[in-house]
Scaffold this motif. Structure first.
Motif, PDB file in Angstrom:
ATOM      1  N   TYR A 255       2.861  -3.364   2.509  1.00 35.17           N
ATOM      2  CA  TYR A 255       1.222  -4.234   2.658  1.00 35.17           C
ATOM      3  C   TYR A 255       1.656  -5.884   3.787  1.00 35.17           C
ATOM      4  O   TYR A 255       2.279  -5.800   3.522  1.00 35.17           O
ATOM      5  N   THR A 256       0.527  -5.692   4.674  1.00 41.78           N
ATOM      6  CA  THR A 256       0.640  -6.499   5.577  1.00 41.78           C
ATOM      7  C   THR A 256      -0.987  -7.146   5.259  1.00 41.78           C
ATOM      8  O   THR A 256      -1.505  -6.358   6.156  1.00 41.78           O
ATOM      9  N   ALA A 258      -4.380  -9.809   6.133  1.00 41.17           N
ATOM     10  CA  ALA A 258      -4.866  -9.275   6.936  1.00 41.17           C
ATOM     11  C   ALA A 258      -5.066 -11.132   7.319  1.00 41.17           C
ATOM     12  O   ALA A 258      -4.685 -12.331   6.926  1.00 41.17           O
ATOM     13  N   THR A 262      -8.485  -9.712  11.622  1.00 43.37           N
ATOM     14  CA  THR A 262      -7.652  -8.320  12.092  1.00 43.37           C
ATOM     15  C   THR A 262      -7.834  -8.077  10.423  1.00 43.37           C
ATOM     16  O   THR A 262      -6.292  -8.719   9.633  1.00 43.37           O
ATOM     17  N   SER A 265      -3.392  -4.679   7.190  1.00 45.91           N
ATOM     18  CA  SER A 265      -2.959  -2.768   7.595  1.00 45.91           C
ATOM     19  C   SER A 265      -1.424  -2.240   5.974  1.00 45.91           C
ATOM     20  O   SER A 265      -1.241  -3.310   5.540  1.00 45.91           O
ATOM     21  N   THR A 267       1.633   0.284   5.479  1.00 46.93           N
ATOM     22  CA  THR A 267       2.263   1.125   6.287  1.00 46.93           C
ATOM     23  C   THR A 267       3.323   1.888   5.152  1.00 46.93           C
ATOM     24  O   THR A 267       4.176   1.611   4.493  1.00 46.93           O
ATOM     25  N   ALA A 272       1.395   3.824  10.742  1.00 50.00           N
ATOM     26  CA  ALA A 272       0.339   2.977   9.680  1.00 50.00           C
ATOM     27  C   ALA A 272      -0.879   3.885   9.116  1.00 50.00           C
ATOM     28  O   ALA A 272      -0.396   5.173   9.642  1.00 50.00           O
ATOM     29  N   THR A 274      -3.590   5.003   8.130  1.00 52.63           N
ATOM     30  CA  THR A 274      -5.392   5.137   7.756  1.00 52.63           C
ATOM     31  C   THR A 274      -6.396   6.260   6.945  1.00 52.63           C
ATOM     32  O   THR A 274      -6.831   6.116   7.392  1.00 52.63           O
TER      33      THR A 274
END
Length: 505
Positions: A255-256, A258, A262, A265, A267, A272, A274
């Motif tokens: 987890y990245t 926000a 942006t 994200s 992954t 990634a 989606t």
């Protein structure tokens, strides 16, 4: 003889304790969920008059000669065996058939933090539950009942199975101690049925009294193209989406957070993620809703939560005009008013007109928009749990409701198991507290997890007291006679001492 006096006194004391326990058992013969206790006695210590010796070729051995100093309470043990059930016909009265305990909790500073840990956690076999005026599932002693809430992806039942069964909603090791125990319970384990009803059917109430839904597809993944014929805008993903990070990482995702506009994200293996169906499973609905409802700026589609709303009818579906198109709520002209034939023909709902260029519109525009919403059949008033057409609580603890011809799971009642349930500490009101002897409470799902795979939750019944009156009366007679016998030791020893004193005459 002095020793016998002290032995008699000790006998009176322990028999009185035993009688106290018997009295408490009998007093609670009709206390639902009560577990009886039993007293065991143990001798104290001994004075040796002659030590033991071994036999030899030239002399015989002898056994030890000792005199005891009375009796003491060895233990007071709880009888945790299951008793019979009493029918109540109330859906939220629940009985456990099998091992395990219901969990209850209280909190300090409610609603301030969804990850707030409970101030008190207790365990009980008494499933005398109900729903309070705020929509919370609570026990009869006014404490919260512990459970799990569903995810966005698991709300709709398809046939006999939900899209993502509540059985897939697991506890996460939030305190990172390597175990799934009561230490991982947080405020998110409170079951608020009003809140969950709105989330399950995607029906909320705005500040004007009208019901709306959220376009979760646009919120989570964004929509690349507009659908003017459906009255839908092209929207970026909402930057304020909150995820259950602990659960994401437990399942191998990275987890990245926000960064500005942006979105966060996610992954896996450097790729990634989606896929909407995957992302939905990890959305923290409560925290995301807070962010959406707090968003008031319309300068960026990612920042204005209101732009993801649409009005709904009593079934939770987007309302339509007579010609089958979705209302545009143009607001009657003016700057950003979106007159007929303009860009407003493509807007999703009334809120885009309120937030045009960051200016909230009021007055005639608001009145016109509310009139249009009402004419189109928008639902007025807040959706409540009581509005459900049907309710069912399964043997696995799943709370399932029906509304507007849609059946959905709201939550699950969860259980706790202990390595040594007999070691639990009594806490009153048919509740038990964890102790060093019981071990930690391990959180479990009925009929799914080891330890409670054969445990069923029966709705409409409560477990009765397991006090056996025949046993209690028999024990009471034996205790009475034991008390009398020990009293006789004292009176007889006193009489002997009196004879000794009288030798001087």
């Amino acid at each position: 003889m002095v020793k016998s006096l002290y032995s008699g006194v000790s006998g009176l004391t322990v028999h009185q304790t035993r009688m106290d326990v018997i009295g408490n058992n009998i007093a609670n013969v009709n206390s639902d969920g009560f577990k009886a206790s039993k007293v065991t006695f143990r001798d104290i210590y001994y004075q040796g008059y002659r030590s033991a010796t071994a036999g030899r070729a030239t002399a015989a051995g002898n056994n030890p000669s000792q005199v005891g100093y009375g009796v003491q309470v060895g233990s007071i043990d709880k009888d945790m065996s299951q008793s019979g059930g009493r029918s109540t016909k109330f859906a939220f009265d629940m009985m456990l058939e099998g091992d395990g305990f219901f969990m209850t909790m209280t909190f300090d500073n409610l609603n301030l933090n969804s990850d707030k840990n409970p101030s008190v956690t207790r365990y009980t076999r008494l499933g005398k539950f109900g729903v309070d005026s705020y929509g919370n599932v609570v026990a009869s002693n006014n404490v919260f009942v512990v459970g799990s809430r569903n995810t966005l992806d698991g709300l709709t039942a398809l046939g006999d199975d939900s899209k993502n069964s509540m059985n897939d909603v697991e506890y996460v090791d939030r305190n990172e101690d390597g175990k799934i125990t009561a230490g991982d319970i947080t405020y998110r384990n409170v079951i608020n049925l009003d809140e969950l009803m709105q989330q399950a059917y995607n029906v909320y109430t705005d500040e004007f009294g009208y019901a709306y839904g959220y376009d979760w597809e646009a919120i989570i993944a964004g929509r690349e193209t507009a659908n003017p014929d459906r009255g839908e805008l092209a929207l970026d993903a909402f930057a304020g989406v909150k995820y259950d990070i602990a659960k994401l990482e437990a399942d191998g995702y990275t987890y990245t957070p926000a960064n500005g506009d942006t979105p966060a994200s996610i992954t896996k293996g450097g790729t990634a993620v989606t896929d909407l169906e995957t992302l939905e499973k990890y959305v923290d609905i409560q925290e995301t809703l807070k962010a959406l409802n707090a968003a008031t700026s319309a300068t960026d589609a990612r920042a204005a939560g209101a732009q993801y709303r649409y009005f709904v009818d009593v079934t939770g579906n987007k309302i339509k005009n007579d010609d089958g198109t979705y209302p545009t709520y143009s607001g009657g002209g003016g700057e950003g008013g979106g007159g007929a034939g303009g860009d407003a023909d493509a807007v999703t709902n009334i809120y885009d007109n309120f937030f045009n260029n960051g200016v909230v519109k009021t007055g005639d525009d608001l009145k016109a928009a509310k009139t249009a919403a009402g004419d189109a059949g928008a639902l007025i008033g807040e959706l409540k749990f009581q509005d459900a057409d049907s309710l069912q609580i399964g043997a696995d603890g799943l709370i399932m409701v029906g509304y507007a011809d849609k059946v959905k799971y709201l939550a699950r009642i969860d259980l706790a198991v202990f390595e040594n349930p007999d070691g639990l500490s009594e806490d009153g009101q048919t509740q038990f507290a964890e102790s060093a002897a019981s071990g930690e409470a391990h959180l479990k799902r009925a009929q799914v997890d080891p330890g409670v795979t054969t445990t069923s939750i029966v709705s409409g019944k409560v477990e009765m007291s397991n006090v056996n009156l025949a046993d209690e009366f028999s024990d009471m007679i034996i205790t009475q006679r034991g008390f009398q016998a020990n009293a006789r030791i004292i009176t007889t020893s006193d009489s002997m001492l009196e004879e000794l004193v009288n030798l001087k005459r």
